[in-house]
Design an enzyme around this catalytic site. Sequence first.
Site, PDB file in Angstrom:
ATOM      1  N   LYS A 143      16.264   0.854  32.000  1.00 16.10           N
ATOM      2  CA  LYS A 143      16.268   1.477  30.672  1.00 16.10           C
ATOM      3  C   LYS A 143      16.897   2.881  30.702  1.00 16.10           C
ATOM      4  O   LYS A 143      17.629   3.271  29.792  1.00 16.10           O
ATOM      5  CB  LYS A 143      14.844   1.573  30.137  1.00 16.10           C
ATOM      6  CG  LYS A 143      14.127   0.249  30.073  1.00 16.10           C
ATOM      7  CD  LYS A 143      14.843  -0.726  29.187  1.00 16.10           C
ATOM      8  CE  LYS A 143      14.053  -2.014  29.044  1.00 16.10           C
ATOM      9  NZ  LYS A 143      14.740  -2.982  28.195  1.00 16.10           N
ATOM     10  N   ARG A 147       5.902   1.116  29.449  1.00 16.22           N
ATOM     11  CA  ARG A 147       6.713   2.312  29.177  1.00 16.22           C
ATOM     12  C   ARG A 147       5.887   3.291  28.347  1.00 16.22           C
ATOM     13  O   ARG A 147       5.039   2.897  27.558  1.00 16.22           O
ATOM     14  CB  ARG A 147       7.987   1.935  28.419  1.00 16.22           C
ATOM     15  CG  ARG A 147       9.007   1.228  29.293  1.00 16.22           C
ATOM     16  CD  ARG A 147      10.279   0.918  28.538  1.00 16.22           C
ATOM     17  NE  ARG A 147      10.099  -0.144  27.581  1.00 16.22           N
ATOM     18  CZ  ARG A 147       9.875   0.008  26.290  1.00 16.22           C
ATOM     19  NH1 ARG A 147       9.839   1.230  25.752  1.00 16.22           N
ATOM     20  NH2 ARG A 147       9.707  -1.020  25.499  1.00 16.22           N
ATOM     21  N   SER A 167      11.527  -5.392  22.769  1.00 15.54           N
ATOM     22  CA  SER A 167      10.854  -5.820  23.998  1.00 15.54           C
ATOM     23  C   SER A 167       9.795  -6.876  23.700  1.00 15.54           C
ATOM     24  O   SER A 167       9.079  -6.777  22.697  1.00 15.54           O
ATOM     25  CB  SER A 167      10.167  -4.618  24.648  1.00 15.54           C
ATOM     26  OG  SER A 167      11.063  -3.554  24.734  1.00 15.54           O
ATOM     27  N   ASP A 199      18.497  -8.936  29.039  1.00 13.57           N
ATOM     28  CA  ASP A 199      17.939  -7.674  28.517  1.00 13.57           C
ATOM     29  C   ASP A 199      18.986  -6.638  28.108  1.00 13.57           C
ATOM     30  O   ASP A 199      18.774  -5.922  27.143  1.00 13.57           O
ATOM     31  CB  ASP A 199      17.006  -7.064  29.573  1.00 13.57           C
ATOM     32  CG  ASP A 199      16.111  -5.974  29.010  1.00 13.57           C
ATOM     33  OD1 ASP A 199      15.584  -6.144  27.899  1.00 13.57           O
ATOM     34  OD2 ASP A 199      15.931  -4.950  29.688  1.00 13.57           O
ATOM     35  N   HIS A 219      20.648  -3.266  23.977  1.00 12.03           N
ATOM     36  CA  HIS A 219      19.429  -3.954  24.426  1.00 12.03           C
ATOM     37  C   HIS A 219      19.546  -5.421  23.999  1.00 12.03           C
ATOM     38  O   HIS A 219      18.884  -5.851  23.053  1.00 12.03           O
ATOM     39  CB  HIS A 219      18.224  -3.262  23.772  1.00 12.03           C
ATOM     40  CG  HIS A 219      16.898  -3.662  24.333  1.00 12.03           C
ATOM     41  ND1 HIS A 219      15.722  -3.503  23.632  1.00 12.03           N
ATOM     42  CD2 HIS A 219      16.541  -4.199  25.523  1.00 12.03           C
ATOM     43  CE1 HIS A 219      14.710  -3.919  24.373  1.00 12.03           C
ATOM     44  NE2 HIS A 219      15.174  -4.350  25.513  1.00 12.03           N
ATOM     45  N   CYS A 239       9.994  -9.969  22.734  1.00 12.52           N
ATOM     46  CA  CYS A 239      10.184 -10.820  21.542  1.00 12.52           C
ATOM     47  C   CYS A 239      10.967 -12.083  21.890  1.00 12.52           C
ATOM     48  O   CYS A 239      11.530 -12.731  21.006  1.00 12.52           O
ATOM     49  CB  CYS A 239      10.915 -10.060  20.450  1.00 12.52           C
ATOM     50  SG  CYS A 239       9.889  -8.857  19.608  1.00 12.52           S
ATOM     51  N   ARG A 248       4.517  -8.716  34.745  1.00 13.18           N
ATOM     52  CA  ARG A 248       5.954  -9.002  34.884  1.00 13.18           C
ATOM     53  C   ARG A 248       6.278  -9.790  36.136  1.00 13.18           C
ATOM     54  O   ARG A 248       5.515  -9.802  37.091  1.00 13.18           O
ATOM     55  CB  ARG A 248       6.716  -7.655  34.960  1.00 13.18           C
ATOM     56  CG  ARG A 248       6.545  -6.766  33.733  1.00 13.18           C
ATOM     57  CD  ARG A 248       7.501  -7.174  32.660  1.00 13.18           C
ATOM     58  NE  ARG A 248       7.360  -6.382  31.449  1.00 13.18           N
ATOM     59  CZ  ARG A 248       8.365  -6.161  30.597  1.00 13.18           C
ATOM     60  NH1 ARG A 248       9.560  -6.657  30.816  1.00 13.18           N
ATOM     61  NH2 ARG A 248       8.171  -5.471  29.495  1.00 13.18           N
ATOM     62  N   TYR A 270       5.781   2.225  36.929  1.00 18.84           N
ATOM     63  CA  TYR A 270       6.059   1.052  36.090  1.00 18.84           C
ATOM     64  C   TYR A 270       7.575   0.854  35.890  1.00 18.84           C
ATOM     65  O   TYR A 270       8.314   1.828  35.684  1.00 18.84           O
ATOM     66  CB  TYR A 270       5.362   1.188  34.722  1.00 18.84           C
ATOM     67  CG  TYR A 270       5.820   0.082  33.799  1.00 18.84           C
ATOM     68  CD1 TYR A 270       5.365  -1.213  33.985  1.00 18.84           C
ATOM     69  CD2 TYR A 270       6.779   0.318  32.810  1.00 18.84           C
ATOM     70  CE1 TYR A 270       5.839  -2.250  33.193  1.00 18.84           C
ATOM     71  CE2 TYR A 270       7.254  -0.713  32.013  1.00 18.84           C
ATOM     72  CZ  TYR A 270       6.786  -1.997  32.212  1.00 18.84           C
ATOM     73  OH  TYR A 270       7.260  -3.027  31.447  1.00 18.84           O
TER      74      TYR A 270
HETATM   75  C1  OXD Z   1      11.422  -3.684  27.918  1.00 15.11           C
HETATM   76  C2  OXD Z   1      11.831  -4.370  29.161  1.00 15.11           C
HETATM   77  O1  OXD Z   1      10.350  -3.058  27.892  1.00 15.11           O
HETATM   78  O2  OXD Z   1      12.870  -5.039  29.140  1.00 15.11           O
HETATM   79  O3  OXD Z   1      12.188  -3.757  26.945  1.00 15.11           O
HETATM   80  O4  OXD Z   1      11.166  -4.234  30.208  1.00 15.11           O
HETATM   81 MN    MN Z   2      13.985  -4.799  27.316  1.00 10.34          MN
END
Ligand code: OXD
Ligand code: MN
Length: 594
Positions: A212, A70, A254, A283, A232, A256, A371, A203
């Site tokens: 998002k 991002r 993100s 998420d 989130h 974590c 990913r 992306y």
């Molecule tokens: C993020 C995702 O970047 O979930 O938070 O992809």
């Molecule tokens: Mn996320």
Amino acid sequence: MTSKLAALERWVNEVAAKTRPAQIHWCDGSDAEYRALVQQMLQTGDLIELNQQTHPGCYLHRSNPSDVARVEHLTFVCTEHEQDAGPNNHWMAPADAHAKIDALFEGSMEGRTMYVIPYCMGPIDSPLSRCGVEITDSPYVVANMRTMTRMGAEALARIEREGLHSDGVFVKGLHSIGELDPERRFIMHFPEELSIKSYGSGYGGNALLGKKCHALRIASFQARREGWLAEHMLIVGIENPQGQTHYIAAAFPSACGKTNLAMLIPPEGYRKNGWRVWTIGDDICWMRPGEDGRLYAINPEAGFFGVAPGTSDSSNPNALTSISRDTIFTNVALTADNQPWWEGLPGTPVTDWQGRPYDPANGPAAHPNSRFTVSAKQCPTWSSKAEDAQGVPISAIVFGGRRPSLLPLVIQAQDWVHGVLMGAAMGSETTAAATGAVGVLRRDSMAMKPFCGYHYGDYFNHWLSFDRPGAKLPKIFHVNWFRKGKDGKFLWPGFGENLRVLEWMIARVEGKVRGLETPIGTLPASGELKLDDLELPRETLAELLDVDHAGWQAELHAIGEYLESFGSRLPSRLRQEQQRVQQALQLPRKAANA
Ligand code: OXD
Ligand code: MN
């Protein structure tokens, strides 16, 4: 296929007139459509077939090396008044933003197919769900949106049904990969118009607009107007040996460990005793008060767009099982026999994420933000309740981040206001999910810093507003799996063992344990955390639960300064709460504990 809904038809025609595609394809979401897209992408090289014996239905996508995360500095919230976007967002006036990005869209789809993707965020029949339509020229985006959302004919039918009552309530998302030039890249949000325009990136977080852009930035704005929360957060169900399930929503920044916690496998002793874990989401969580005053949550997504590196048999076997078939991998490495590979997996890579022969001198074999995209239904712990139109009742909300020091393993907030302060004060070390330096501590209130579509001051106020007569709100906790000892090593084993901390939270929710009151909240009292079969030295536990008063005084001071940065829109109740905790820390220790 076209649409019966005039507003949709009109918008698609307008976009086509501007972007001038060679053809328009309305996505129906069918298997045949997906198969045809995959064939086409195999021919163009957008997808590479992986070992079909070991990974049936799996493909690799390599993105442009400048387009792997991002881009927060190129992401804008374009509200009429700058104040409404807040200091937490980059802002541009809507007219300027439209002019700037529309110029880029001019003719951007020439010679390409324009895909129209109707999608629904949340179960098709849920009153909590919301719909959108993404227009894109990227078949990779279409394939990912099919996995990540309820996409196609059923979503279009819902959009048209809702359109009968009010013309065009769906979110409009326009995306073009453009030239993938970082100098010609913008992710613009127009919350007041319920629209998104994204140019120059393929992306996930920049291009799969349901995620998002819609489900967090636009939805958080909508949620404030309509009295709900778009967060989130993962959602996980913890079933005890008596068969009762508590649902927990947890916000972490993100990369974590949200996916790992959502798919946690209980330690052996727990498994034997009958504990089970159910995955609802990894998420995003949309929550709304139900008639009984509790908060009910849905996962608006239908798939996982998870971080690959670190996903292994020891960290997350459920994720590994989920992605053994029908998965799109992005920017991972390859083994000699064409299997996907990343750091943390056994075996050796021969080709790195950019398609070069692997050479450790070039850095990790898989990109740190590589990913997997996979349907949630493939997860062994996927809960049937994830399809429940009413959502699941939330017993506890958890905040957390990567904090190498100070923050104890777990703290319970005194009440809702204190919990909102804990969420607002959240901090974490930055990760590879966004461009920029990694490992720098930044405040990330409710893990929404990159995703809150309006002024954080108003957002805190919105959170506080749920505390009203009749509300039966979840208990709020803060966890830190990442505290390190003097040797720089993590003190807590994490992963499946985190269930021990969740068990304590549930015992608190049920009023079964007393806890230990401290100025910063309630911690587990001696013996309350079940540590059977875990070799955790007493001193390590003491360090994990240590409350360093001097350190906390400095922290509260820093939190106060951070809150001040939101100016007059900061709710005074939150500032008072910060002062209350700060004062409690100044009391002599005995008095504070009395
Ligand atoms: C993020 C995702 O970047 O979930 O938070 O992809
Ligand atoms: Mn996320």
